[in-house]
Design an enzyme around this catalytic site. Sequence first.
Site, PDB file in Angstrom:
ATOM      1  N   ARG A 169       1.626   1.267  19.069  1.00 44.47           N
ATOM      2  CA  ARG A 169       0.365   0.631  18.706  1.00 44.47           C
ATOM      3  C   ARG A 169       0.328  -0.836  19.110  1.00 44.47           C
ATOM      4  O   ARG A 169      -0.726  -1.418  19.302  1.00 44.47           O
ATOM      5  CB  ARG A 169       0.128   0.771  17.203  1.00 44.47           C
ATOM      6  CG  ARG A 169      -1.345   0.647  16.844  1.00 44.47           C
ATOM      7  CD  ARG A 169      -1.588   0.913  15.387  1.00 44.47           C
ATOM      8  NE  ARG A 169      -0.565   0.318  14.582  1.00 44.47           N
ATOM      9  CZ  ARG A 169      -0.068   0.871  13.488  1.00 44.47           C
ATOM     10  NH1 ARG A 169      -0.498   2.026  13.079  1.00 44.47           N
ATOM     11  NH2 ARG A 169       0.864   0.269  12.807  1.00 44.47           N
ATOM     12  N   HIS A 226       4.803   3.420  15.666  1.00 45.12           N
ATOM     13  CA  HIS A 226       4.433   2.039  15.325  1.00 45.12           C
ATOM     14  C   HIS A 226       4.490   1.128  16.556  1.00 45.12           C
ATOM     15  O   HIS A 226       3.602   0.310  16.771  1.00 45.12           O
ATOM     16  CB  HIS A 226       5.345   1.487  14.214  1.00 45.12           C
ATOM     17  CG  HIS A 226       4.909   1.880  12.849  1.00 45.12           C
ATOM     18  ND1 HIS A 226       3.948   1.187  12.160  1.00 45.12           N
ATOM     19  CD2 HIS A 226       5.279   2.899  12.035  1.00 45.12           C
ATOM     20  CE1 HIS A 226       3.758   1.752  10.981  1.00 45.12           C
ATOM     21  NE2 HIS A 226       4.549   2.797  10.875  1.00 45.12           N
ATOM     22  N   GLY A 250       0.829  -1.202   0.000  1.00 47.96           N
ATOM     23  CA  GLY A 250       0.000   0.000   0.000  1.00 47.96           C
ATOM     24  C   GLY A 250       0.857   1.242   0.000  1.00 47.96           C
ATOM     25  O   GLY A 250       2.092   1.178   0.072  1.00 47.96           O
ATOM     26  N   ARG A 297       0.852   5.879   4.742  1.00 51.35           N
ATOM     27  CA  ARG A 297      -0.339   6.143   5.569  1.00 51.35           C
ATOM     28  C   ARG A 297      -1.615   5.545   4.963  1.00 51.35           C
ATOM     29  O   ARG A 297      -2.670   6.148   5.004  1.00 51.35           O
ATOM     30  CB  ARG A 297      -0.582   7.644   5.758  1.00 51.35           C
ATOM     31  CG  ARG A 297       0.538   8.445   6.311  1.00 51.35           C
ATOM     32  CD  ARG A 297       0.914   8.038   7.678  1.00 51.35           C
ATOM     33  NE  ARG A 297       2.374   8.000   7.712  1.00 51.35           N
ATOM     34  CZ  ARG A 297       3.082   7.193   8.431  1.00 51.35           C
ATOM     35  NH1 ARG A 297       2.495   6.325   9.230  1.00 51.35           N
ATOM     36  NH2 ARG A 297       4.378   7.191   8.409  1.00 51.35           N
ATOM     37  N   SER A 298      -1.476   4.344   4.397  1.00 53.36           N
ATOM     38  CA  SER A 298      -2.674   3.707   3.842  1.00 53.36           C
ATOM     39  C   SER A 298      -3.209   2.643   4.786  1.00 53.36           C
ATOM     40  O   SER A 298      -4.166   1.940   4.449  1.00 53.36           O
ATOM     41  CB  SER A 298      -2.349   3.071   2.492  1.00 53.36           C
ATOM     42  OG  SER A 298      -1.431   2.002   2.674  1.00 53.36           O
ATOM     43  N   GLY A 299      -2.570   2.507   5.953  1.00 57.29           N
ATOM     44  CA  GLY A 299      -3.056   1.530   6.918  1.00 57.29           C
ATOM     45  C   GLY A 299      -2.520   0.125   6.714  1.00 57.29           C
ATOM     46  O   GLY A 299      -3.096  -0.835   7.246  1.00 57.29           O
ATOM     47  N   LYS A 300      -1.392   0.009   5.998  1.00 53.05           N
ATOM     48  CA  LYS A 300      -0.787  -1.305   5.756  1.00 53.05           C
ATOM     49  C   LYS A 300      -0.449  -2.020   7.057  1.00 53.05           C
ATOM     50  O   LYS A 300      -0.829  -3.173   7.258  1.00 53.05           O
ATOM     51  CB  LYS A 300       0.575  -1.180   5.033  1.00 53.05           C
ATOM     52  CG  LYS A 300       0.578  -0.525   3.711  1.00 53.05           C
ATOM     53  CD  LYS A 300       1.994  -0.441   3.152  1.00 53.05           C
ATOM     54  CE  LYS A 300       2.982   0.387   3.960  1.00 53.05           C
ATOM     55  NZ  LYS A 300       2.629   1.819   4.027  1.00 53.05           N
TER      56      LYS A 300
END
Lengths: 171, 171, 171
Positions: free
Chosen positions: A56, A53, A12, A15-18
């Site tokens: 999270r 990262h 992706g 910032r596409s949520g990969k």
Amino acid sequence: MPDRQSVCFIIGGARSGKSAHAEKLITALPAPWTYIATAQAYDEEMRERIAHHRARRGEGWETLDAPLDLVGALTSLPSGRPVLVDCLTLWLTNHMLAEHDVEAECARLVATLAKPRGPWFVVSNEVGLGIVPDNALARRFRDAAGRLNQQVASVASEVVLTVAGLPLKVK
Amino acid sequence: MPDRQSVCFIIGGARSGKSAHAEKLITALPAPWTYIATAQAYDEEMRERIAHHRARRGEGWETLDAPLDLVGALTSLPSGRPVLVDCLTLWLTNHMLAEHDVEAECARLVATLAKPRGPWFVVSNEVGLGIVPDNALARRFRDAAGRLNQQVASVASEVVLTVAGLPLKVK
Amino acid sequence: MPDRQSVCFIIGGARSGKSAHAEKLITALPAPWTYIATAQAYDEEMRERIAHHRARRGEGWETLDAPLDLVGALTSLPSGRPVLVDCLTLWLTNHMLAEHDVEAECARLVATLAKPRGPWFVVSNEVGLGIVPDNALARRFRDAAGRLNQQVASVASEVVLTVAGLPLKVK
């Protein structure tokens, strides 16, 4: 649920949520999960991204740093262990900056991914959908990343493109 | 036909037919339609783009300019009114150039979009699929746009990626 | 198998496997196949790319060079002949660098593609999914390429987006 021995490839844009999508997939499996981080903190901006990262992720995670020896990290793990590799494009960057033989390194990695020892979730950036970059190094990187993504996709059992945080099934 | 209260999110690259696709969707509903323009004409090139977009629209349209106060524009409209917001990336650019608190502005906007008062069609650019930009401002913008797109997609009932003028259903 | 008279449009990023996918599709049809190359070797890097592409093709191929007169090349071929055009973005670049009337050239090309005389496979780059380019020429190119891709997609009977070497059906 993916096979015990398979590669799920999540590709992706920035910032596409990969990473979040990959984490959602792997944490649907029983812990422990191994996170293989390929990032190297060259500067403050990168350190912030890495911290963001890590924040999270929570319990149940073991983290390995493998900015260069990703093959070594993957083959060191017990069979059946769910692994998240985040991400191939940083790993590729590290090898290019170290002036290693990128083609040979990619071939070794793909050979390892072709024989997964567990459910492996591999994240990579798609970087080829913009205008041709001005500088030759960026063009070389873009070509190498595109070729690596094709090779990994060809050995993966599932390929997903993330768009605005949502998965689009490609394979 | 979309629900009376819903967000349809249309995302795509430059010249991918995002706006035309959104206009096709909204004009399938009964007029009047409200077009909320977020563009600010900083230069001649931008003025031409705005004129080009306006020329495509005809009767039945009401236009509101909301380069910054998009939340105000959306909440000022009568319930049930079909609205086209074109586009989020320009709105984001305007807030970044004005040095506003982008994260807070995005949170406010997403909260508004999570409670749509009509069939709302929201257009945005995907900008994260090229090589990492050289300059830090472009990287910051890319990150903010990607995060905003994820947030909007998560509250939208439909998400479409336009490719060469054609819609690809993502959600 | 595509119709005898149709356009299959293959669009994708750099190193996304566009050309290889198009070659796979065309070589599923009986030879001979005509390869229309639009590349012009301005420098060493480009010469290498062209050589790399040619090396992948083998027997059964006829190659025509058409850096500018793509319409002439297409209409010179016998009806029913499978043709691969690789690629539209280079053809567009050549016309822009020659300072031709790009809009008129695109209109002529699209009119020709709207009446295909065989199974035609047309490859193009998607370049609009990155950050807005700094320089005005790159922005003009991006806009022109996006518009051309939309026009070609509208007359094509099939449109495929290649992602990491894999086809994603768009139309």
